[in-house]
Motif scaffolding. Structure first.
Motif, PDB file in Angstrom:
ATOM      1  N   MET A  21      36.364  42.951  38.502  1.00  0.00           N
ATOM      2  CA  MET A  21      36.336  43.125  37.052  1.00  0.00           C
ATOM      3  C   MET A  21      37.365  42.212  36.409  1.00  0.00           C
ATOM      4  O   MET A  21      38.519  42.170  36.823  1.00  0.00           O
ATOM      5  CB  MET A  21      36.645  44.590  36.698  1.00  0.00           C
ATOM      6  CG  MET A  21      36.701  44.862  35.184  1.00  0.00           C
ATOM      7  SD  MET A  21      37.248  46.540  34.812  1.00  0.00           S
ATOM      8  CE  MET A  21      35.808  47.481  35.305  1.00  0.00           C
ATOM      9  N   THR A  22      36.937  41.480  35.414  1.00  0.00           N
ATOM     10  CA  THR A  22      37.838  40.650  34.628  1.00  0.00           C
ATOM     11  C   THR A  22      37.963  41.241  33.228  1.00  0.00           C
ATOM     12  O   THR A  22      37.238  42.165  32.850  1.00  0.00           O
ATOM     13  CB  THR A  22      37.309  39.213  34.526  1.00  0.00           C
ATOM     14  OG1 THR A  22      36.126  39.206  33.726  1.00  0.00           O
ATOM     15  CG2 THR A  22      37.013  38.636  35.912  1.00  0.00           C
ATOM     16  N   VAL A  61      42.518  54.066  31.861  1.00  0.00           N
ATOM     17  CA  VAL A  61      42.875  52.810  32.517  1.00  0.00           C
ATOM     18  C   VAL A  61      41.629  52.208  33.154  1.00  0.00           C
ATOM     19  O   VAL A  61      40.919  52.868  33.909  1.00  0.00           O
ATOM     20  CB  VAL A  61      43.962  53.032  33.582  1.00  0.00           C
ATOM     21  CG1 VAL A  61      44.313  51.713  34.267  1.00  0.00           C
ATOM     22  CG2 VAL A  61      45.203  53.664  32.955  1.00  0.00           C
ATOM     23  N   ALA A  62      41.381  50.946  32.869  1.00  0.00           N
ATOM     24  CA  ALA A  62      40.215  50.251  33.410  1.00  0.00           C
ATOM     25  C   ALA A  62      40.575  49.217  34.467  1.00  0.00           C
ATOM     26  O   ALA A  62      39.807  48.988  35.404  1.00  0.00           O
ATOM     27  CB  ALA A  62      39.458  49.563  32.275  1.00  0.00           C
ATOM     28  N   ARG A  63      41.755  48.583  34.323  1.00  0.00           N
ATOM     29  CA  ARG A  63      42.098  47.472  35.209  1.00  0.00           C
ATOM     30  C   ARG A  63      43.604  47.363  35.309  1.00  0.00           C
ATOM     31  O   ARG A  63      44.338  47.719  34.385  1.00  0.00           O
ATOM     32  CB  ARG A  63      41.525  46.163  34.657  1.00  0.00           C
ATOM     33  CG  ARG A  63      41.732  44.945  35.544  1.00  0.00           C
ATOM     34  CD  ARG A  63      40.979  43.724  35.005  1.00  0.00           C
ATOM     35  NE  ARG A  63      41.136  42.580  35.874  1.00  0.00           N
ATOM     36  CZ  ARG A  63      42.125  41.685  35.760  1.00  0.00           C
ATOM     37  NH1 ARG A  63      43.027  41.803  34.800  1.00  0.00           N
ATOM     38  NH2 ARG A  63      42.210  40.665  36.596  1.00  0.00           N
ATOM     39  N   HIS A 109      50.163  46.299  40.731  1.00  0.00           N
ATOM     40  CA  HIS A 109      48.726  46.575  40.809  1.00  0.00           C
ATOM     41  C   HIS A 109      47.974  45.376  41.366  1.00  0.00           C
ATOM     42  O   HIS A 109      48.257  44.223  41.039  1.00  0.00           O
ATOM     43  CB  HIS A 109      48.185  46.909  39.416  1.00  0.00           C
ATOM     44  CG  HIS A 109      48.785  48.143  38.827  1.00  0.00           C
ATOM     45  ND1 HIS A 109      48.306  49.409  39.088  1.00  0.00           N
ATOM     46  CD2 HIS A 109      49.851  48.311  37.995  1.00  0.00           C
ATOM     47  CE1 HIS A 109      49.039  50.296  38.430  1.00  0.00           C
ATOM     48  NE2 HIS A 109      49.985  49.660  37.768  1.00  0.00           N
ATOM     49  N   SER A 110      47.022  45.661  42.251  1.00  0.00           N
ATOM     50  CA  SER A 110      46.068  44.666  42.763  1.00  0.00           C
ATOM     51  C   SER A 110      46.749  43.454  43.387  1.00  0.00           C
ATOM     52  O   SER A 110      46.325  42.300  43.168  1.00  0.00           O
ATOM     53  CB  SER A 110      45.120  44.205  41.637  1.00  0.00           C
ATOM     54  OG  SER A 110      44.425  45.299  41.105  1.00  0.00           O
ATOM     55  N   HIS A 111      47.799  43.698  44.168  1.00  0.00           N
ATOM     56  CA  HIS A 111      48.442  42.581  44.859  1.00  0.00           C
ATOM     57  C   HIS A 111      47.411  41.929  45.775  1.00  0.00           C
ATOM     58  O   HIS A 111      46.811  42.593  46.628  1.00  0.00           O
ATOM     59  CB  HIS A 111      49.640  43.070  45.666  1.00  0.00           C
ATOM     60  CG  HIS A 111      50.513  41.959  46.167  1.00  0.00           C
ATOM     61  ND1 HIS A 111      50.108  41.091  47.159  1.00  0.00           N
ATOM     62  CD2 HIS A 111      51.772  41.570  45.812  1.00  0.00           C
ATOM     63  CE1 HIS A 111      51.082  40.219  47.403  1.00  0.00           C
ATOM     64  NE2 HIS A 111      52.094  40.491  46.588  1.00  0.00           N
ATOM     65  N   PRO A 112      47.167  40.630  45.643  1.00  0.00           N
ATOM     66  CA  PRO A 112      46.041  40.009  46.362  1.00  0.00           C
ATOM     67  C   PRO A 112      46.132  40.130  47.875  1.00  0.00           C
ATOM     68  O   PRO A 112      45.103  40.270  48.546  1.00  0.00           O
ATOM     69  CB  PRO A 112      46.085  38.546  45.899  1.00  0.00           C
ATOM     70  CG  PRO A 112      47.448  38.341  45.319  1.00  0.00           C
ATOM     71  CD  PRO A 112      47.866  39.662  44.762  1.00  0.00           C
ATOM     72  N   LYS A 113      47.330  40.087  48.441  1.00  0.00           N
ATOM     73  CA  LYS A 113      47.456  40.161  49.902  1.00  0.00           C
ATOM     74  C   LYS A 113      47.084  41.545  50.422  1.00  0.00           C
ATOM     75  O   LYS A 113      46.492  41.679  51.497  1.00  0.00           O
ATOM     76  CB  LYS A 113      48.881  39.791  50.319  1.00  0.00           C
ATOM     77  CG  LYS A 113      49.238  38.337  50.062  1.00  0.00           C
ATOM     78  CD  LYS A 113      50.667  38.027  50.478  1.00  0.00           C
ATOM     79  CE  LYS A 113      51.030  36.578  50.179  1.00  0.00           C
ATOM     80  NZ  LYS A 113      52.450  36.270  50.505  1.00  0.00           N
TER      81      LYS A 113
END
Length: 438
Positions: A1-2, A36-38, A66-70
Motif C-alpha cells: 500500500m502506498t 491507522v492505515a499505513r 514501522h515497516s523496516h524493510p529488512k
C-alpha cells in the motif's frame, strides 16, 4: 500500500467493522476513532492520507519503527520457505533467534520462547516455583506484568482488581522518589528505605516461602521509573540471602528502549530470569520469551519443564527477531537511542518543564520518558483524567500520536527517530502545553 492507495472510504468501513471488536480494557462501543492505515519509520497515515509522528511506539514496542524493510523481507522470505513448524522440532531460524538474543545479554544460557510478554511472565514464575519448590512471588504495587492469570496477579496497578484468581502473590512499594512512600529526600534514602520495606515484607511473609522477586527493570506503564542507584543490586543481595529467584521483567524496557540492550545493564545487576517481548522484533509478529541463567536451566536438565505453547519459537517470529536484532546492531540503533536520551529528549523535556508549570517531573532514559503532570508543583497533586484526555486530543490534532497513562504523557518514540523529528515532537508538545495554560 502506498499513500496513493489510501481511500477515505476504507476508513469509514474500518470504523463500521470495529463495532464487531471488543477492545482491550474498554467498554464496548467506546473505541478510539483514530484509524491507522499505513506505517513507515516513525510515521503513520490514516485513510484520508493524514500524516502523524508516532511518539507512542504503539504500546512501546515498535523500537525499530514501522515497516523496516529488512524485517519485512525476512518475514516474507521465511513465510515462503517454512511458514510454521511444531515447537518440538529443531529449526535453524529458531536457534539463530535464541543466539542473537543471548549475544546481547551477559551470562545467560538459554531462551524459552512464548507468544508474548504476559505468557513470558507466566512461565518465568512457573520456572522459579519449580526451581525453588516454593510458591510466593514478591512484586511492586507500581507495576504491570500482563493480563493472564499469574501475570495480572503479579501486577500492582488497578487492573489487578477484579482479576485476582491466582494465588501466592505479595506486593510491596518500589522506589519512586517524586512520590515517595518512605518520606525520602534523596535517591540514596529512597533506595535504602524501599529495600528495607521489601526486606520486612519478605521476613513477615516467611523467606522460605518465596520463589521469586519479580520487578520491571524500569517500570513502564506505571510511570517510567528508573530505579535509584543500588536498588536492583539490593534486590539481588536479598534474593541471594534467602535462595529466591530474581526475575527482571524487560518486556517494555528491553531491546534498546533505555539506550542499552537491556535496561538492567545500566545497573550492572545479574538476574536469574529475564522476560522479554515487544522490542525484540518491534511487534511485527507476536513473540516473547524467558531468558534463563545456567543455574535455572540446570533444573530443567534434570526434569521436563511443565509447560509449552503451540507457537513457541514460531519461525515467522524467529525470522523477525534475527532480522530486527541484526538491523539494530548494524545501524547502531541502540546507540542512537542513548544519544537521543542524552542530547535531545532529556534536555528538551527538561526545558519544557522550565516553561510549563503543569510538568511536575521529567524522568527517563534513552527513548523512554514520562512527564508527570500536576495541578500544583508544591503539592504535586496529579491532574485528573479529563486534562490528560484533552491534551491527548490536541496532540492528535497536531499530528502527534501520544502514549498517555493516568496523569502522565509518556514520550516513547521509535528508537530510529531522527534528531529533527524528535525536536519536532518536542515542539508539538510545547505548543499543546502552552495552549492548555493560556
Amino acid at each position: 500500500m502506498t499513500l496513493h492507495d489510501l481511500d477515505p472510504a476504507d476508513g469509514d468501513r474500518a470504523r463500521a467493522l470495529d463495532a464487531h471488536i471488543l477492545h482491550s480494557w474498554s467498554k464496548h462501543g467506546t473505541t478510539n476513532p483514530f484509524t491507522v492505515a499505513r506505517g513507515e519509520g516513525v510515521r503513520l497515515w490514516d485513510h484520508d492520507g493524514r500524516e502523524y509522528l508516532d511518539f507512542s511506539s504503539q504500546l512501546v514496542n515498535t523500537n525499530i519503527g514501522h515497516s523496516h524493510p529488512k524485517v519485512v523481507e525476512a518475514i516474507q522470505r521465511q513465510a515462503a520457505e517454512l511458514a510454521t513448524v511444531a515447537p518440538a522440532t529443531t529449526n535453524l531460524v529458531r536457534g539463530e533467534a535464541a543466539e542473537r538474543i543471548l549475544s546481547k545479554i551477559d551470562d545467560m544460557a538459554a531462551v524459552f520462547f512464548t507468544n508474548g510478554g504476559a505468557d513470558a511472565v507466566e512461565n518465568a514464575i512457573r520456572m522459579a516455583r519449580v526451581h525453588t519448590g516454593r510458591t510466593k512471588v514478591l512484586t511492586h504495587y507500581r507495576s504491570y506484568h500482563g493480563n493472564t492469570g499469574a501475570a495480572i496477579n503479579a501486577t500492582g496497578d488497578h487492573r489487578r482488581l477484579g482479576n485476582e484468581f491466582a494465588t501466592g502473590h505479595v506486593h510491596c512499594f518500589g522506589p519512586f522518589l517524586y512520590r515517595s512512600e518512605f518520606w525520602a529526600e534523596t535517591e540514596e534514602q529512597e533506595a535504602e528505605r524501599a529495600l528495607q520495606h521489601a526486606r520486612r515484607v519478605i521476613e513477615a511473609e516467611g523467606p522460605s516461602t518465596f520463589a521469586a522477586i519479580m520487578v520491571e527493570a524500569v517500570p513502564g506503564t506505571a510511570g517510567i521509573l528508573p530505579p535509584p542507584p543500588g536498588y536492583l543490586q539490593g534486590l539481588r543481595e536479598l534474593a541471594d540471602r534467602h535462595g529466591i529467584v530474581l526475575i527482571l521483567d524487560e518486556v517494555m524496557a528491553g531491546f534498546g528502549r533505555t539506550g542499552h540492550w537491556f535496561a538492567h545493564q545500566h545497573d550492572g545487576v545479574r538476574p536469574d530470569l529475564v522476560t522479554f517481548a515487544k522490542g525484540v522484533n518491534s511487534g511485527y509478529v507476536p513473540v516473547g520469551g524467558v531468558i534463563l541463567s545456567d543455574e535455572i536451566l540446570g533444573t530443567f536438565r534434570e526434569r521436563a519443564i511443565p509447560g509449552g505453547l503451540t507457537y513457541a519459537g514460531h519461525p515467522l517470529a524467529a525470522a523477525s527477531i534475527v532480522a530486527a536484532i541484526d538491523a539494530m546492531t548494524d545501524e547502531g540503533i541502540v546507540e542512537h537511542a542513548a544519544h537521543l536520551g542524552e542530547d535531545i529528549l532529556g534536555p528538551g523535556l527538561r526545558e519544557l518543564a522550565e516553561r510549563h508549570e503543569i510538568i511536575g517531573e521529567v524522568r527517563g532514559r534513552g527513548c523512554f520518558w514520562a512527564l508527570d503532570l500536576v495541578t500544583d508543583r508544591a503539592t504535586r497533586e496529579p491532574v485528573d483524567a479529563s486534562v490528560v484526555a484533552g491534551l491527548k486530543g490536541k496532540l492528535l490534532e497536531r499530528g502527534y500520536v501520544p502514549f498517555t497513562a493516568d496523569n502522565r504523557i509518556h514520550v516513547v518514540p521509535p528508537l530510529v527517530i531522527s534528531d529533527d523529528d524528535a525536536r519536532r515532537g518536542l515542539e508539538i508538545l510545547d505548543e499543546v502545553l502552552g495552549a492548555h495554560a493560556a
